[in-house]
Design a protein around this motif. Structure first.
Motif, mmCIF file in Angstrom:
data_model
loop_
_atom_site.group_PDB
_atom_site.id
_atom_site.type_symbol
_atom_site.label_atom_id
_atom_site.label_comp_id
_atom_site.label_asym_id
_atom_site.label_seq_id
_atom_site.Cartn_x
_atom_site.Cartn_y
_atom_site.Cartn_z
ATOM 1 N N ARG A 56 -3.412 -43.367 53.438
ATOM 2 C CA ARG A 56 -4.381 -44.136 52.658
ATOM 3 C C ARG A 56 -3.891 -45.572 52.504
ATOM 4 O O ARG A 56 -2.689 -45.852 52.574
ATOM 5 C CB ARG A 56 -4.600 -43.497 51.297
ATOM 6 C CG ARG A 56 -3.450 -43.590 50.342
ATOM 7 C CD ARG A 56 -3.819 -42.985 48.983
ATOM 8 N NE ARG A 56 -2.912 -43.408 47.942
ATOM 9 C CZ ARG A 56 -1.730 -42.846 47.721
ATOM 10 N NH1 ARG A 56 -1.310 -41.860 48.465
ATOM 11 N NH2 ARG A 56 -0.956 -43.289 46.746
ATOM 12 N N LEU A 57 -4.830 -46.484 52.353
ATOM 13 C CA LEU A 57 -4.501 -47.899 52.177
ATOM 14 C C LEU A 57 -4.554 -48.241 50.698
ATOM 15 O O LEU A 57 -5.458 -47.812 49.980
ATOM 16 C CB LEU A 57 -5.490 -48.782 52.943
ATOM 17 C CG LEU A 57 -5.452 -48.668 54.473
ATOM 18 C CD1 LEU A 57 -6.587 -49.494 55.078
ATOM 19 C CD2 LEU A 57 -4.111 -49.146 55.019
ATOM 20 N N THR A 58 -3.581 -48.967 50.222
ATOM 21 C CA THR A 58 -3.556 -49.382 48.821
ATOM 22 C C THR A 58 -3.271 -50.873 48.761
ATOM 23 O O THR A 58 -2.337 -51.347 49.416
ATOM 24 C CB THR A 58 -2.433 -48.638 48.060
ATOM 25 O OG1 THR A 58 -2.512 -47.262 48.369
ATOM 26 C CG2 THR A 58 -2.539 -48.844 46.566
ATOM 27 N N ASN A 59 -4.040 -51.598 47.987
ATOM 28 C CA ASN A 59 -3.771 -53.019 47.807
ATOM 29 C C ASN A 59 -2.993 -53.242 46.519
ATOM 30 O O ASN A 59 -3.379 -52.763 45.450
ATOM 31 C CB ASN A 59 -5.084 -53.813 47.749
ATOM 32 C CG ASN A 59 -5.750 -53.853 49.109
ATOM 33 O OD1 ASN A 59 -5.104 -54.178 50.107
ATOM 34 N ND2 ASN A 59 -7.024 -53.511 49.161
ATOM 35 N N VAL A 60 -1.845 -53.910 46.640
ATOM 36 C CA VAL A 60 -1.048 -54.285 45.475
ATOM 37 C C VAL A 60 -0.772 -55.784 45.593
ATOM 38 O O VAL A 60 -0.023 -56.220 46.486
ATOM 39 C CB VAL A 60 0.279 -53.502 45.417
ATOM 40 C CG1 VAL A 60 1.082 -53.925 44.180
ATOM 41 C CG2 VAL A 60 0.037 -52.004 45.429
ATOM 42 N N THR A 72 -1.146 -55.182 51.392
ATOM 43 C CA THR A 72 -1.826 -53.922 51.675
ATOM 44 C C THR A 72 -0.805 -52.925 52.177
ATOM 45 O O THR A 72 -0.080 -53.198 53.148
ATOM 46 C CB THR A 72 -2.910 -54.120 52.756
ATOM 47 O OG1 THR A 72 -3.805 -55.136 52.312
ATOM 48 C CG2 THR A 72 -3.667 -52.831 52.999
ATOM 49 N N TRP A 73 -0.704 -51.769 51.518
ATOM 50 C CA TRP A 73 0.296 -50.762 51.883
ATOM 51 C C TRP A 73 -0.370 -49.570 52.552
ATOM 52 O O TRP A 73 -1.405 -49.092 52.118
ATOM 53 C CB TRP A 73 1.047 -50.251 50.640
ATOM 54 C CG TRP A 73 1.976 -51.244 50.054
ATOM 55 C CD1 TRP A 73 1.749 -52.036 48.974
ATOM 56 C CD2 TRP A 73 3.282 -51.569 50.529
ATOM 57 N NE1 TRP A 73 2.823 -52.843 48.733
ATOM 58 C CE2 TRP A 73 3.794 -52.572 49.671
ATOM 59 C CE3 TRP A 73 4.084 -51.112 51.583
ATOM 60 C CZ2 TRP A 73 5.048 -53.127 49.834
ATOM 61 C CZ3 TRP A 73 5.340 -51.667 51.750
ATOM 62 C CH2 TRP A 73 5.812 -52.650 50.890
ATOM 63 N N ASN A 107 0.466 -45.808 53.181
ATOM 64 C CA ASN A 107 1.420 -44.767 52.780
ATOM 65 C C ASN A 107 1.401 -43.636 53.787
ATOM 66 O O ASN A 107 0.347 -43.163 54.180
ATOM 67 C CB ASN A 107 1.050 -44.187 51.408
ATOM 68 C CG ASN A 107 1.295 -45.196 50.308
ATOM 69 O OD1 ASN A 107 1.781 -46.290 50.568
ATOM 70 N ND2 ASN A 107 0.948 -44.825 49.096
ATOM 71 N N GLN A 124 6.622 -46.467 53.567
ATOM 72 C CA GLN A 124 5.473 -47.349 53.372
ATOM 73 C C GLN A 124 5.590 -48.534 54.317
ATOM 74 O O GLN A 124 6.665 -49.127 54.452
ATOM 75 C CB GLN A 124 5.425 -47.868 51.935
ATOM 76 C CG GLN A 124 5.168 -46.788 50.907
ATOM 77 C CD GLN A 124 5.128 -47.379 49.521
ATOM 78 O OE1 GLN A 124 6.086 -47.993 49.095
ATOM 79 N NE2 GLN A 124 4.002 -47.213 48.855
#
Lengths: 317, 65
Positions: A2-6, A10-11, A13, A23
């Motif tokens: 899944r893509l996560t924006n922090v 953009t990470w 996982n 990551q």
């Protein structure tokens, strides 16, 4: 996945292959992108690589264990000992201090022969020449086709012959992996190479402060330790610090000490090189590069008996 | 005075297994400089240059199979 924006990153996982979450991220820095990677919660590149890498023992640590599998005969020294003490990853070769017995030499030759090692130009691995301070050199390629070089002495420089038993008794490490203790390792590292002296500074920190002051190459540590611990020190740098002279003077005295040690080491080498010249010339012509180790050993001994003086007039230590 | 790099100093934080893997990675990368290495790193011949070491032999940087 899944893509996560922090923040600006953009990470992605992914599974950590049993070694914690991996990551991969893209940090958006204006028009530029910066790739990031973490593993096991770490971001420093060397640690990430170490976490992800397949298990693979240090070949020189493993060889030490093989040499010592029938009794303690070999101490890992120099650069690989520096790796063992976690000072630096600085050595591609392995060198060992070997017990000065025919049995120890036989054992090492046998282990190396099993790895397909060959002699490199150098003294025979035989107590007659090792006792004179000579060194023996071998090479093989591991299963990953990496070059493995192995060097041996039984009379390491700057260690008194009467101290060798104590050196083996003081070795560090567990089980069959035995390593020269830090204080004697410092003596071994007092070579002509400039890169050894920062390492001596770091090795000295492993010792109690009053002993550290005998060996350290760090001017700040000399300034710090000289006043409480430097009384009677033979080192000019320590005396300068105790006398309250400037840091510049301490640094100059330290540079003189290092230069003297480098010159002594260089002079020692030159005596051996000069004495070995006729032997090395014949060694190169008589021993095929692909000669099996025991065949090479037999020829090396026969050439050495004629051309390599077992001891030098001025001593080897 | 810090004399070594951050990567070197980070070695103290590693587990034994991580240290071995880190060295193994470094050793892989370091193979690329084999041809440029001095012939001896230790012992009494460490002052010999490449030509003095090799004599009539060539440098032996490739695996002998």
């Amino acid at each position: 996945m899944r893509l996560t924006n922090v923040g600006d990153t953009t990470w992605l996982n992914g599974p950590g292959q049993g070694k914690g979450t991996v990551q991969i991220g893209v940090q958006h820095l204006g028009a530029e992108k910066r790739w990031l990677m973490t593993a096991g919660g770490r971001t420093d590149p060397l640690r990430v690589a170490a976490i992800l890498r397949q298990d693979m023992p240090n070949v020189y640590f493993a060889l030490t264990e093989e040499f010592n599998s029938e009794g303690l005969i070999a101490l890992l020294a120099s650069g690989q000992a520096v790796v063992f003490y976690r000072i630096a990853l600085m050595s591609k070769d392995g060198d060992w201090v070997l017990r000065e017995t025919a049995g120890a030499c036989r054992r090492v030759r046998s282990v190396l022969a099993d790895h397909g090692a060959r002699y490199r130009p150098g003294a025979p691995l035989d107590p007659r020449w090792l006792a004179g301070g000579w060194s023996s050199h071998f090479e093989f390629f591991d299963e990953k086709k990496r070059r493995i070089r192995c060097d041996f002495v039984s009379r390491p420089p700057r260690i008194a012959p009467g101290d060798l038993d104590a050196m083996f008794a003081a070795a560090r490490g567990d089980g069959r992996l035995r390593v020269v203790d830090p204080q004697r390792l410092i003596r071994l590292k007092q070579t002509q190479r400039a890169k050894d002296y920062p390492v001596i500074g770091e090795l000295s920190r492993l010792l109690p402060p009053e002993i550290e002051l005998r060996w350290t190459t760090d001017p700040d540590r000399i300034m710090e330790l000289s006043s409480p611990l430097g009384q009677g020190s033979p080192r000019a740098s320590v005396r300068a610090a105790r006398d309250g002279l400037s840091r510049e003077v301490v640094v100059m005295e330290l540079a003189r000490e290092i230069d003297r040690m480098q010159r002594e080491d260089r002079d020692r080498m030159r005596r051996y090189e000069a004495a070995a010249r006729p032997y090395l010339e014949e060694f190169r012509t008589r021993i095929r590069e692909d000669a099996p180790l025991e065949e090479g050993h037999g020829v090396a001994v026969s050439v050495a008996e004629r051309l390599l003086p077992p001891t030098l007039d001025e001593g080897g230590s | 005075m810090q004399m070594l790099s951050e990567d070197d100093l980070d070695l103290k934080q590693m587990t034994d297994e991580e240290l071995e893997r880190a060295w193994d990675l470094w050793f892989d990368l370091a193979q690329s400089t084999n041809d440029a290495d001095p012939p001896y790193a230790h012992g009494v011949f460490a002052g010999l240059g490449r030509e003095e070491h090799s004599g009539t032999r060539g440098a032996s940087s490739e695996p002998r199979l």
